[in-house]
Design a protein around this motif. Structure first.
Motif, mmCIF file in Angstrom:
data_model
loop_
_atom_site.group_PDB
_atom_site.id
_atom_site.type_symbol
_atom_site.label_atom_id
_atom_site.label_comp_id
_atom_site.label_asym_id
_atom_site.label_seq_id
_atom_site.Cartn_x
_atom_site.Cartn_y
_atom_site.Cartn_z
ATOM 1 N N THR A 27 0.763 -1.569 0.364
ATOM 2 C CA THR A 27 0.157 0.131 -0.297
ATOM 3 C C THR A 27 0.575 0.990 -0.248
ATOM 4 N N ASN A 28 0.615 2.589 0.151
ATOM 5 C CA ASN A 28 0.816 3.991 -0.328
ATOM 6 C C ASN A 28 0.304 4.357 0.521
ATOM 7 N N LEU A 29 -0.137 5.570 0.749
ATOM 8 C CA LEU A 29 0.152 6.270 1.957
ATOM 9 C C LEU A 29 -1.826 7.167 2.134
ATOM 10 N N MET A 30 -2.388 6.721 0.605
ATOM 11 C CA MET A 30 -3.673 6.856 0.879
ATOM 12 C C MET A 30 -4.178 5.521 0.723
ATOM 13 N N GLY A 31 -3.483 4.258 1.889
ATOM 14 C CA GLY A 31 -4.128 3.045 1.811
ATOM 15 C C GLY A 31 -4.198 2.571 0.844
ATOM 16 N N THR A 32 -4.698 2.261 -0.419
ATOM 17 C CA THR A 32 -4.716 1.486 -1.263
ATOM 18 C C THR A 32 -3.021 0.932 -2.050
ATOM 19 N N VAL A 33 -3.419 -0.117 -2.907
ATOM 20 C CA VAL A 33 -1.714 -0.440 -3.259
ATOM 21 C C VAL A 33 -1.278 0.364 -4.631
ATOM 22 N N HIS A 34 0.008 0.828 -3.854
ATOM 23 C CA HIS A 34 0.808 1.827 -4.546
ATOM 24 C C HIS A 34 1.221 1.282 -5.865
ATOM 25 N N GLY A 35 0.735 2.425 -7.159
ATOM 26 C CA GLY A 35 1.080 1.807 -8.897
ATOM 27 C C GLY A 35 2.084 1.743 -9.052
ATOM 28 N N GLY A 36 3.232 1.613 -8.646
ATOM 29 C CA GLY A 36 4.589 1.682 -8.526
ATOM 30 C C GLY A 36 4.255 -0.167 -8.189
ATOM 31 N N ARG A 37 4.156 -0.426 -7.817
ATOM 32 C CA ARG A 37 3.650 -2.151 -7.435
ATOM 33 C C ARG A 37 3.275 -2.799 -8.716
ATOM 34 N N ILE A 38 1.790 -1.900 -9.195
ATOM 35 C CA ILE A 38 1.476 -2.373 -10.393
ATOM 36 C C ILE A 38 2.244 -2.635 -11.118
ATOM 37 N N LEU A 39 3.048 -1.242 -11.460
ATOM 38 C CA LEU A 39 4.226 -1.290 -12.798
ATOM 39 C C LEU A 39 5.271 -2.349 -12.674
ATOM 40 N N ASN A 40 5.558 -2.616 -11.860
ATOM 41 C CA ASN A 40 6.168 -3.407 -11.178
ATOM 42 C C ASN A 40 5.914 -4.966 -11.867
ATOM 43 N N LEU A 41 4.683 -5.140 -12.022
ATOM 44 C CA LEU A 41 3.755 -6.865 -11.776
ATOM 45 C C LEU A 41 3.465 -6.482 -13.518
ATOM 46 N N ILE A 42 2.616 -5.708 -13.879
ATOM 47 C CA ILE A 42 3.227 -5.414 -14.974
ATOM 48 C C ILE A 42 4.231 -5.345 -16.236
ATOM 49 N N ASP A 43 5.201 -5.170 -15.576
ATOM 50 C CA ASP A 43 6.827 -4.921 -15.961
ATOM 51 C C ASP A 43 7.178 -6.859 -16.288
ATOM 52 N N SER A 44 7.120 -7.579 -15.470
ATOM 53 C CA SER A 44 7.969 -8.188 -14.994
ATOM 54 C C SER A 44 6.841 -9.603 -15.705
ATOM 55 N N VAL A 45 5.800 -9.300 -16.000
ATOM 56 C CA VAL A 45 4.821 -10.105 -16.618
ATOM 57 C C VAL A 45 5.553 -10.009 -18.454
ATOM 58 N N ALA A 46 5.472 -8.853 -18.741
ATOM 59 C CA ALA A 46 5.977 -8.019 -19.928
ATOM 60 C C ALA A 46 7.296 -9.142 -20.349
ATOM 61 N N GLY A 47 7.636 -9.198 -19.024
ATOM 62 C CA GLY A 47 9.099 -9.514 -19.446
ATOM 63 C C GLY A 47 9.205 -10.611 -20.278
ATOM 64 N N VAL A 48 8.492 -11.462 -19.387
ATOM 65 C CA VAL A 48 8.013 -13.278 -19.139
ATOM 66 C C VAL A 48 8.166 -13.622 -20.965
ATOM 67 N N VAL A 49 6.879 -12.792 -21.073
ATOM 68 C CA VAL A 49 5.860 -12.882 -22.128
ATOM 69 C C VAL A 49 7.381 -12.505 -23.750
ATOM 70 N N ALA A 50 7.287 -11.307 -23.977
ATOM 71 C CA ALA A 50 8.957 -11.730 -24.113
ATOM 72 C C ALA A 50 9.421 -12.254 -24.104
ATOM 73 N N ALA A 51 10.539 -13.382 -23.473
ATOM 74 C CA ALA A 51 11.285 -14.145 -23.292
ATOM 75 C C ALA A 51 11.125 -14.694 -23.571
ATOM 76 N N ARG A 52 9.405 -15.248 -23.483
ATOM 77 C CA ARG A 52 8.506 -16.807 -23.827
ATOM 78 C C ARG A 52 9.227 -16.683 -25.651
ATOM 79 N N HIS A 53 8.264 -15.180 -25.880
ATOM 80 C CA HIS A 53 8.401 -15.235 -27.592
ATOM 81 C C HIS A 53 9.675 -15.707 -28.675
ATOM 82 N N SER A 54 10.808 -14.807 -27.665
ATOM 83 C CA SER A 54 12.432 -14.510 -28.327
ATOM 84 C C SER A 54 12.808 -15.214 -27.447
ATOM 85 N N ASP A 55 12.539 -16.309 -26.830
ATOM 86 C CA ASP A 55 13.811 -17.690 -26.663
ATOM 87 C C ASP A 55 15.046 -17.231 -25.987
#
Length: 169
Positions: A27-55
């Motif tokens: 969470t952030n100071l507003m008590g909701t999940v920090h946008g940076g945490r969501i961005l981290n998940l987005i970037d991590s999953v995109a990296g796995v997908v790209a690695a799988r496509h490109s071997d």
């Protein structure tokens, strides 16, 4: 355009959904999940997908068109769904959709974020390497491919405009 010795792949070959329960550590100071945490998940999953496509490894070159649609709360189960939408010589676009539902209730997931990332496949020396062409299978795949080409043209035009204006005060 593409190395003809590399066999093309459909988006379904590398598609991935990751789910994670959000807790108070996210969470952030507003008590909701920090946008940076969501961005981290987005970037991590995109990296796995790209690695799988490109071997092999792929790095993030750009994150654009990120939209946070709704807040994520502690106790939400976040689902990060990513797929390749376009592939060039060494770069790929990955579209990511983030939804969330409650951990303790059977409720339909709500859309919480979307993003498009450009990932570049790299070799052991950190240099760009060829990736397989994308072979769209469905009407949805073909529509996403067309839309990704438009986003690519816009990204390249914006990049050029920024470079052309870089010397101005």
């Amino acid at each position: 355009m593409h190395d003809t010795t590399i066999t093309g792949r459909p988006p379904s070959a590398s598609h991935l959904t990751l789910s994670q329960i959000m807790d108070q550590h996210h969470t952030n100071l507003m008590g909701t999940v920090h946008g940076g945490r969501i961005l981290n998940l987005i970037d991590s999953v995109a990296g796995v997908v790209a690695a799988r496509h490109s071997d092999g490894p792929a790095v993030t070159a750009a994150i654009d068109e990120t939209a946070f649609l709704r807040a994520v709360r502690v106790g939400d189960v976040v689902h990060v769904d990513a797929r390749i939408t376009w592939a060039g010589r060494s770069s790929m676009e990955v579209a990511v959709k983030v939804t969330a539902d409650r951990w303790d209730r059977a409720v339909p997931p709500t859309d919480v974020a979307t993003a498009h990332l450009v990932m570049v496949a790299i070799d052991d020396d950190g240099q760009p390497r060829p990736v397989p062409p994308l072979l769209p299978e469905t009407d949805g795949d073909r529509r996403r491919y067309r839309e990704a080409r438009i986003r690519r043209e816009h990204r390249l035009a914006l990049r050029q405009a920024l470079l052309d204006g870089a010397g101005e005060g």
